[in-house]
Design an enzyme around this catalytic site. Structure first.
Site, mmCIF file in Angstrom:
data_model
loop_
_atom_site.group_PDB
_atom_site.id
_atom_site.type_symbol
_atom_site.label_atom_id
_atom_site.label_comp_id
_atom_site.label_asym_id
_atom_site.label_seq_id
_atom_site.Cartn_x
_atom_site.Cartn_y
_atom_site.Cartn_z
ATOM 1 N N ASP A 91 -9.346 2.596 8.478
ATOM 2 C CA ASP A 91 -9.073 4.026 8.583
ATOM 3 C C ASP A 91 -10.370 4.737 8.951
ATOM 4 O OD1 ASP A 91 -6.361 4.340 8.224
ATOM 5 O OD2 ASP A 91 -6.476 4.351 6.048
ATOM 6 N N ARG B 262 0.799 -1.223 0.000
ATOM 7 C CA ARG B 262 0.000 0.000 0.000
ATOM 8 C C ARG B 262 0.835 1.279 0.000
ATOM 9 N NH1 ARG B 262 -2.694 -0.247 5.961
ATOM 10 N NH2 ARG B 262 -1.775 1.694 6.675
ATOM 11 N N ARG C 257 -1.055 -5.377 17.946
ATOM 12 C CA ARG C 257 0.163 -4.616 18.213
ATOM 13 C C ARG C 257 -0.302 -3.326 18.859
ATOM 14 N NH1 ARG C 257 5.097 -6.077 18.586
ATOM 15 N NH2 ARG C 257 6.015 -4.214 17.630
ATOM 16 N N GLU D 132 7.000 7.427 19.373
ATOM 17 C CA GLU D 132 6.156 6.229 19.314
ATOM 18 C C GLU D 132 7.019 4.970 19.384
ATOM 19 O OE1 GLU D 132 3.430 6.225 16.024
ATOM 20 O OE2 GLU D 132 2.583 8.155 16.602
ATOM 21 N N TYR E 125 -8.293 -3.514 10.458
ATOM 22 C CA TYR E 125 -7.623 -2.227 10.451
ATOM 23 C C TYR E 125 -8.393 -1.263 9.552
ATOM 24 C CZ TYR E 125 -4.564 1.610 10.547
ATOM 25 O OH TYR E 125 -4.098 2.886 10.738
ATOM 26 N N ARG F 148 8.794 6.670 15.225
ATOM 27 C CA ARG F 148 8.688 8.014 14.661
ATOM 28 C C ARG F 148 8.457 9.062 15.745
ATOM 29 N NH1 ARG F 148 2.884 7.418 11.424
ATOM 30 N NH2 ARG F 148 1.626 7.139 13.270
ATOM 31 N N ARG G 46 6.276 6.511 -6.780
ATOM 32 C CA ARG G 46 5.911 7.469 -7.836
ATOM 33 C C ARG G 46 7.134 8.011 -8.541
ATOM 34 N NH1 ARG G 46 2.933 10.897 -3.668
ATOM 35 N NH2 ARG G 46 1.023 9.729 -3.341
HETATM 36 P P1 FAD Z 1 -12.209 3.230 18.678
HETATM 37 O O1 FAD Z 1 -11.763 4.600 18.338
HETATM 38 O O2 FAD Z 1 -11.228 2.296 19.286
HETATM 39 O O3 FAD Z 1 -13.462 3.364 19.658
HETATM 40 C C1 FAD Z 1 -13.944 2.299 20.427
HETATM 41 C C2 FAD Z 1 -14.461 2.870 21.727
HETATM 42 O O4 FAD Z 1 -15.135 1.840 22.449
HETATM 43 C C3 FAD Z 1 -13.360 3.384 22.645
HETATM 44 O O5 FAD Z 1 -13.629 4.712 23.026
HETATM 45 C C4 FAD Z 1 -13.400 2.438 23.833
HETATM 46 O O6 FAD Z 1 -13.082 3.072 25.054
HETATM 47 C C5 FAD Z 1 -14.850 1.987 23.818
HETATM 48 N N1 FAD Z 1 -15.069 0.695 24.475
HETATM 49 C C6 FAD Z 1 -14.446 -0.475 24.193
HETATM 50 N N2 FAD Z 1 -14.899 -1.447 25.024
HETATM 51 C C7 FAD Z 1 -15.836 -0.872 25.814
HETATM 52 C C8 FAD Z 1 -16.636 -1.356 26.875
HETATM 53 N N3 FAD Z 1 -16.561 -2.622 27.288
HETATM 54 N N4 FAD Z 1 -17.500 -0.499 27.484
HETATM 55 C C9 FAD Z 1 -17.563 0.803 27.086
HETATM 56 N N5 FAD Z 1 -16.806 1.305 26.100
HETATM 57 C C10 FAD Z 1 -15.963 0.480 25.477
HETATM 58 N N6 FAD Z 1 -7.179 6.378 10.536
HETATM 59 C C11 FAD Z 1 -7.085 7.291 9.549
HETATM 60 O O7 FAD Z 1 -8.012 7.454 8.751
HETATM 61 N N7 FAD Z 1 -5.971 8.069 9.435
HETATM 62 C C12 FAD Z 1 -4.908 7.968 10.295
HETATM 63 O O8 FAD Z 1 -3.921 8.707 10.158
HETATM 64 C C13 FAD Z 1 -4.992 6.985 11.340
HETATM 65 N N8 FAD Z 1 -3.966 6.830 12.196
HETATM 66 C C14 FAD Z 1 -4.077 5.896 13.206
HETATM 67 C C15 FAD Z 1 -3.009 5.761 14.093
HETATM 68 C C16 FAD Z 1 -3.081 4.826 15.126
HETATM 69 C C17 FAD Z 1 -1.926 4.671 16.093
HETATM 70 C C18 FAD Z 1 -4.238 4.012 15.250
HETATM 71 C C19 FAD Z 1 -4.331 2.986 16.343
HETATM 72 C C20 FAD Z 1 -5.297 4.155 14.359
HETATM 73 C C21 FAD Z 1 -5.224 5.087 13.332
HETATM 74 N N9 FAD Z 1 -6.289 5.270 12.431
HETATM 75 C C22 FAD Z 1 -6.178 6.199 11.424
HETATM 76 C C23 FAD Z 1 -7.528 4.471 12.538
HETATM 77 C C24 FAD Z 1 -8.622 5.156 13.396
HETATM 78 O O9 FAD Z 1 -8.148 5.323 14.712
HETATM 79 C C25 FAD Z 1 -9.879 4.278 13.395
HETATM 80 O O10 FAD Z 1 -10.390 4.167 12.091
HETATM 81 C C26 FAD Z 1 -11.017 4.776 14.271
HETATM 82 O O11 FAD Z 1 -10.583 5.419 15.428
HETATM 83 C C27 FAD Z 1 -11.852 3.589 14.668
HETATM 84 O O12 FAD Z 1 -12.991 3.984 15.378
HETATM 85 P P2 FAD Z 1 -13.779 2.910 16.239
HETATM 86 O O13 FAD Z 1 -14.985 3.613 16.762
HETATM 87 O O14 FAD Z 1 -13.987 1.667 15.475
HETATM 88 O O15 FAD Z 1 -12.798 2.471 17.415
HETATM 89 N N1 UDP Z 2 6.986 1.665 6.059
HETATM 90 C C1 UDP Z 2 8.361 1.649 5.985
HETATM 91 N N2 UDP Z 2 9.054 2.809 6.189
HETATM 92 C C2 UDP Z 2 8.432 3.988 6.451
HETATM 93 C C3 UDP Z 2 7.030 4.009 6.496
HETATM 94 C C4 UDP Z 2 6.327 2.840 6.317
HETATM 95 O O1 UDP Z 2 8.950 0.600 5.778
HETATM 96 O O2 UDP Z 2 9.125 5.009 6.632
HETATM 97 C C5 UDP Z 2 6.276 0.394 5.872
HETATM 98 C C6 UDP Z 2 5.980 -0.349 7.183
HETATM 99 O O3 UDP Z 2 6.130 -1.728 6.941
HETATM 100 C C7 UDP Z 2 4.523 -0.049 7.441
HETATM 101 C C8 UDP Z 2 3.963 0.020 6.018
HETATM 102 O O4 UDP Z 2 5.019 0.595 5.249
HETATM 103 O O5 UDP Z 2 3.933 -1.063 8.197
HETATM 104 C C9 UDP Z 2 2.709 0.840 5.900
HETATM 105 O O6 UDP Z 2 2.994 2.146 6.307
HETATM 106 P P1 UDP Z 2 1.876 3.156 6.784
HETATM 107 O O7 UDP Z 2 2.520 4.425 7.187
HETATM 108 O O8 UDP Z 2 0.819 3.170 5.738
HETATM 109 O O9 UDP Z 2 1.375 2.381 8.064
HETATM 110 P P2 UDP Z 2 0.426 2.771 9.277
HETATM 111 O O10 UDP Z 2 1.339 3.275 10.348
HETATM 112 O O11 UDP Z 2 -0.546 3.793 8.780
HETATM 113 O O12 UDP Z 2 -0.181 1.457 9.606
#
Ligand code: FAD
Ligand code: UDP
Length: 375
Positions: free
Chosen positions: A360, A177, A254, A310, A358, A285, A181
């Site tokens: 977004d 993914r 993870r 992180e 996973y 990062r 480019r």
């Molecule tokens: P969550 O946000 O996890 O919400 C679930 C909620 O349920 C939580 O508030 C939790 O407390 C609650 N809950 C769970 N169990 C219970 C219980 N038993 N009782 C009461 N409450 C409970 N997406 C992007 O589009 N762009 C990004 O750049 C991006 N970066 C990310 C970076 C990281 C490190 C992570 C982990 C995710 C990232 N995402 C990103 C994905 C994004 O976080 C998710 O798409 C979105 O937050 C998911 O929403 P959700 O409601 O499914 O889950």
């Molecule tokens: N990746 C990498 N080097 C970088 C950034 C990303 O090798 O500098 C790889 C890494 O394996 C990662 C994957 O590309 O799991 C996808 O990256 P992305 O940033 O999309 O991952 P996210 O953190 O959003 O899951």
């Protein structure tokens, strides 16, 4: 009495509550955390909105999703352009003409292609001599995609830190993914629209939950029967294995440990995201949060800055579950839980934890919008 008890105030739960309320349904949202918003929640530190659970950039090509979120809160012009740091060298991401220039000094697309092709041929020859037709793992996939120099400097160390496994033990699809480019374009995403809500993600959540009853610090499992009795249907966005008392075993994740730090300087790294791609640096990062919402000279209006390192770690009970580990064991285990979930007539399972997927942010919003269109 409610139509829906919504467990979880993350993006899935909040979007569901919003659209259900619009249809005149009565909703109660509960969340075990002390705040709403799930993982997109931001905390105000020194006037800077800190992405408490990891940097979030909204991106989509779906016009309807974009219009929907912008109808609730306007988005800014942030464009994600991470920089990779290896030793003292900096490289632009995703892999594009700027990266190739920084890596090899090449200036034209043809020169870059030749360089990559040269390196690919070595791998192809090796694979052919071993009778391998398809890349078997992430290492082979990356070498075929981009060659050994970029793999060694920008992929291997970062990926092994992020996943805690050797690139030869990881599936090939993870790396597919990442865009490659042959133009000078540092925009990380190919999507048509991207940005950060002006005023932060909490504004989006507040707008989604406007007029909806929300109870925080409330764990569904602490009074499950009482909560179930309150509503006709339950929308569950927590962990699916927990919902079924882990009867088939634990799904693995993870997770990321964040070290947030306030620094007495206006501008630490000049960019929101800097990836540290060497194996020797323990974190993956550094995020500098102010760059998500302030641009150019605006950066200097606040004399302080907040950065987050992180550290990617294996998940253990009690930690925040972040990234599903989609290997064979977990995929089979999830299917077992899903079979039970499919038989529930009064529970809707949705979101990152309940679907063990996973997701977004934009696909979450899209999914919930579709659910309401179908009904
Ligand atoms: P969550 O946000 O996890 O919400 C679930 C909620 O349920 C939580 O508030 C939790 O407390 C609650 N809950 C769970 N169990 C219970 C219980 N038993 N009782 C009461 N409450 C409970 N997406 C992007 O589009 N762009 C990004 O750049 C991006 N970066 C990310 C970076 C990281 C490190 C992570 C982990 C995710 C990232 N995402 C990103 C994905 C994004 O976080 C998710 O798409 C979105 O937050 C998911 O929403 P959700 O409601 O499914 O889950
Ligand atoms: N990746 C990498 N080097 C970088 C950034 C990303 O090798 O500098 C790889 C890494 O394996 C990662 C994957 O590309 O799991 C996808 O990256 P992305 O940033 O999309 O991952 P996210 O953190 O959003 O899951």
């Amino acid at each position: 009495m409610y139509d829906y008890l919504i467990v979880g105030s993350g993006l899935f739960g909040a979007t569901f509550a919003h659209l259900a309320r619009k249809q005149g349904k009565r909703c109660l949202v509960i969340d075990k955390r002390p705040h709403a918003g799930g993982n997109i929640y931001c905390q105000d530190v020194e006037g800077i909105r800190v992405h408490q659970y990891g940097a979030h950039i909204f991106h989509t090509s779906n016009r309807r999703v974009w219009d929907f979120v912008n109808s609730l809160v306007e988005f800014n012009r942030y464009t994600n352009s991470p920089v990779a740091r290896y030793g003292k060298s900096l490289y632009n991401l995703p892999f594009n003409m700027n990266t190739f220039y920084q890596m090899w000094g090449v200036t034209t697309p043809q020169e870059a292609m030749n360089k990559i092709e040269e390196q690919r041929q070595e791998v192809l020859k090796r694979m052919q001599s071993e009778g391998i037709a398809q890349p078997r793992n992430l290492e082979e996939q990356a070498l075929l995609l981009i060659g050994s120099d970029i793999y060694e400097r920008l992929i291997k160390g970062y990926t092994e830190k992020q996943w805690g496994r050797k690139c030869t033990d990881l599936p090939a699809f993870i790396i597919k993914r990442l865009p490659v480019r042959f133009v000078y374009d540092n925009n990380y995403f190919n999507d048509r629209y991207q940005g950060i809500p002006i005023g932060g993600y909490n504004r989006l959540i507040e707008a989604l939950l406007k007029g909806v009853e929300v109870r925080l610090n409330t764990d569904y499992f602490s009074h499950r029967d009482e909560f179930n009795a309150l509503a006709k249907e339950v929308v569950f966005t927590g962990k699916i294995d927990e919902f079924y008392d882990y009867r088939f075993g634990n799904l693995e994740y993870r997770t990321v440990r964040f070290e947030h730090e306030v620094l007495d300087m206006p501008n630490y790294q000049g960019n929101a995201v800097v990836n540290y791609t060497e194996a020797e640096v323990p974190y993956t990062r550094i995020i500098e949060h102010k760059h998500f919402e302030s641009f150019g000279e605006e950066v200097y209006q606040n004399p302080k800055t907040v950065v987050s390192k992180e550290y990617s770690t294996e998940w253990q009970s009690g930690m925040e579950p972040y990234y599903p580990v989609n290997d064979e064991r977990n995929s089979l285990l999830y299917q077992q839980y899903k079979q039970l979930a499919d038989q529930e007539s009064h529970v809707i399972f949705g979101g990152r934890l309940a679907e063990y997927k996973y997701y977004d942010m934009a696909p979450i919003v899209e999914r919930v919008m579709r659910m309401f269109e179908e009904n």
